[in-house]
Design an enzyme around this catalytic site. Structure first.
Site, PDB file in Angstrom:
ATOM      1  CD  GLN A 138      -1.016  -0.343   3.769  1.00  0.00           C
ATOM      2  OE1 GLN A 138      -2.200  -0.071   3.740  1.00  0.00           O
ATOM      3  NE2 GLN A 138      -0.434  -0.884   4.838  1.00  0.00           N
ATOM      4  CE1 TYR A 167     -11.032   3.717  15.828  1.00  0.00           C
ATOM      5  CE2 TYR A 167      -8.734   3.488  16.503  1.00  0.00           C
ATOM      6  CZ  TYR A 167      -9.862   2.966  15.907  1.00  0.00           C
ATOM      7  OH  TYR A 167      -9.845   1.704  15.391  1.00  0.00           O
ATOM      8  CG  ASP A 191      -2.302   3.730  15.177  1.00  0.00           C
ATOM      9  OD1 ASP A 191      -2.314   3.683  16.422  1.00  0.00           O
ATOM     10  OD2 ASP A 191      -3.285   3.391  14.475  1.00  0.00           O
ATOM     11  CG  ASP A 247      -1.527 -13.084   8.346  1.00  0.00           C
ATOM     12  OD1 ASP A 247      -2.165 -12.031   8.536  1.00  0.00           O
ATOM     13  OD2 ASP A 247      -1.976 -14.055   7.725  1.00  0.00           O
ATOM     14  CB  CYS A 248      -3.356 -11.302  13.445  1.00  0.00           C
ATOM     15  SG  CYS A 248      -4.834 -11.133  12.463  1.00  0.00           S
ATOM     16  CG  ASP A 268      -6.835  -0.306  15.809  1.00  0.00           C
ATOM     17  OD1 ASP A 268      -7.905   0.224  15.446  1.00  0.00           O
ATOM     18  OD2 ASP A 268      -5.745   0.305  15.822  1.00  0.00           O
TER      19      ASP A 268
END
Lengths: 307, 307
Positions: A138, A167, A191, A247-248, A268
């Site tokens: 991305q 948030y 983040d 990767d989760c 999230d």
């Protein structure tokens, strides 16, 4: 201009054309049989105007100029004031709405337009491109806004700004949860905002699983979103936290198999997941899989938070 | 399209014109000596497109259609996809930025564009005009947004939405003040938000002074902004509050003369005051006068809050 009545297209054209011609603009008119007029006015300096007159009573004026070609906004305002005046003379009280929109700026170094996920046009007060990199997955941008601080934008989708503590607080349960001594699993959260806020609350252990898709997000955020993540992303391991760049899905499966349980799972992950593994054949399948696996690693009185 | 290099305007025109012509659009081209090309493509159904080619490497495509004339967004997307494809063939890796903006909707019953005070274009998800009245002083609109609830807009300036409890909390001191048993003076605040929130906190007496300019604002809010003001505006007098519909300057002067003192003065007057009395000959003079008079009615350990 929205009118209360049908417009005599020719009368509108005759009333407005002198305003453009006074500016030294040359006119080209197209006249549809049933759809009114389009007049194009061309200025020597490269600017032009479109005047579109719809017979049912909608009159649209668009001005397009290149930066160097306009003396300034005042000149544009004066022209539009004249158009408005003339229209009011012509239609008296029959103008339902007059609306001027701010100029849209295209082709500049800084792009200020970042539409919402539901396709609405929003202009931010961006004044600096802080970070702009393409990962294999991305585009990652961090842009500075006077209003919101640095803003993380992933492939055009506004993710989080430094001002968005609300948030992070909300997805943590709006201050109603006690994280002291708890086992917490964060899915995504590249983040670092959630990790940073929970670590402050003395948990037993926080595990954050950010897929390798997010590696460059983490790199950008730890440098330029420090109001959000503090120093928590500087190291992938701290006294009471670890960050796994994996990767989760396989991680969740492993934990489920091992019987590893958490007090909190906070999902999230981005609303529109970037899928890399073949087993996720649709967004909904992916979301369901994450949810199912999360339930398997959640203690009986545990809590699951997500957007 | 922003290019990394100067554009051969004629080559761009030749590459893109078949795309528009395939749609049955007829072309008119204007060629400036130094400023590139403007091609206008006109469709029989009343739609048209502008293709503006700047020689230094900026290519702009605008499409304009009337609602009834478009088969839908897909058709527009297909056209733009073709343009993008052709441009990429022509310039390979030399396109710096491709950006598509959402369509701007003009002339509809509902106006979704409410620019910010600093002139930025913002489109809200407005789906209903709840209230729209002209007072002698200003236009008062209350519009419903799915995201923000009802939004109060005064003469085009977005004031407060039902979701803006955070604003009210902030101007009250962000939850750090104890209003129990206190004397409070609110200047402005016609939406009733501050009054409603403070009354909940068992003050001794809250006096809200909203000028008659705001009478219709109060009328609109008490009906349609009840998430903000609750029932507090239904009566101008309650057990621990009163609302005075008067210009705040003479009221402040009277209180100062009488020696009436407050624990809190909260100035919620609009950022750009609507002046009616002759003594306020400028915005700054007005703001200074309000501030000076407020200090005169504030107890020595009192607090003054404003935007």
């Amino acid at each position: 201009f929205s009118l209360n009545l049908a417009a005599d297209c020719n009368a509108v054209l005759k009333a407005l054309q002198p305003i453009f011609q006074e500016q030294g603009m040359t006119e080209t008119v197209h006249n549809w049989e049933d759809h009114g007029y389009l007049a194009t006015y061309i200025q020597k300096n490269g600017s032009f105007a479109n005047l579109r007159i719809h017979p049912h009573g909608l009159v649209l004026v668009d001005l397009q100029s290149y930066n160097d070609h306009v003396k300034g906004r005042e000149e544009v305002d004066q022209l539009l004031n004249k158009v408005e005046e003339r229209m009011k003379e012509l239609f008296h009280g029959n103008i339902k709405r007059v609306k001027r929109l701010p100029a849209i700026l295209r082709g500049g170094v800084i792009d200020r337009y970042w539409p919402t996920a539901d396709g609405r046009l929003v202009e931010y007060d961006i004044d600096e491109v802080v970070y702009d990199e393409d990962s294999p997955f991305q585009n990652i941008k961090i842009l500075h806004s006077k209003q919101f601080g640095n803003i993380l934008i992933l492939s055009g989708d506004v993710n989080l700004a430094e001002s968005d503590l609300a948030y992070t607080k909300a997805i943590m349960g709006s201050g109603k949860e006690d994280y002291t001594g708890k086992e917490v699993l964060i899915l995504g959260g590249g983040d670092g905002g959630i990790l940073y806020e929970i670590v402050k609350l003395k948990p037993k252990m926080v595990t954050m699983v950010a897929s390798n898709i997010d590696q460059m997000v983490i790199d950008g955020c730890k440098k330029y979103m420090r109001k959000t993540c503090g120093d928590v992303l500087d190291n992938l391991k701290g006294e009471c936290y670890q960050v796994l760049i994996e990767d989760c899905i396989p991680v969740l499966k492993r934990y489920a198999k091992e019987g590893r349980m958490f007090d909190y799972v906070i999902n999230d992950l981005t609303a529109v997941p970037i899928s890399t593994s073949p087993e996720e054949d649709s967004t909904w399948e992916f979301l369901r899989l994450i949810l199912d696996l999360s339930m398997k690693v959640l203690k009986q009185d545990g809590k699951y938070f997500t957007q």
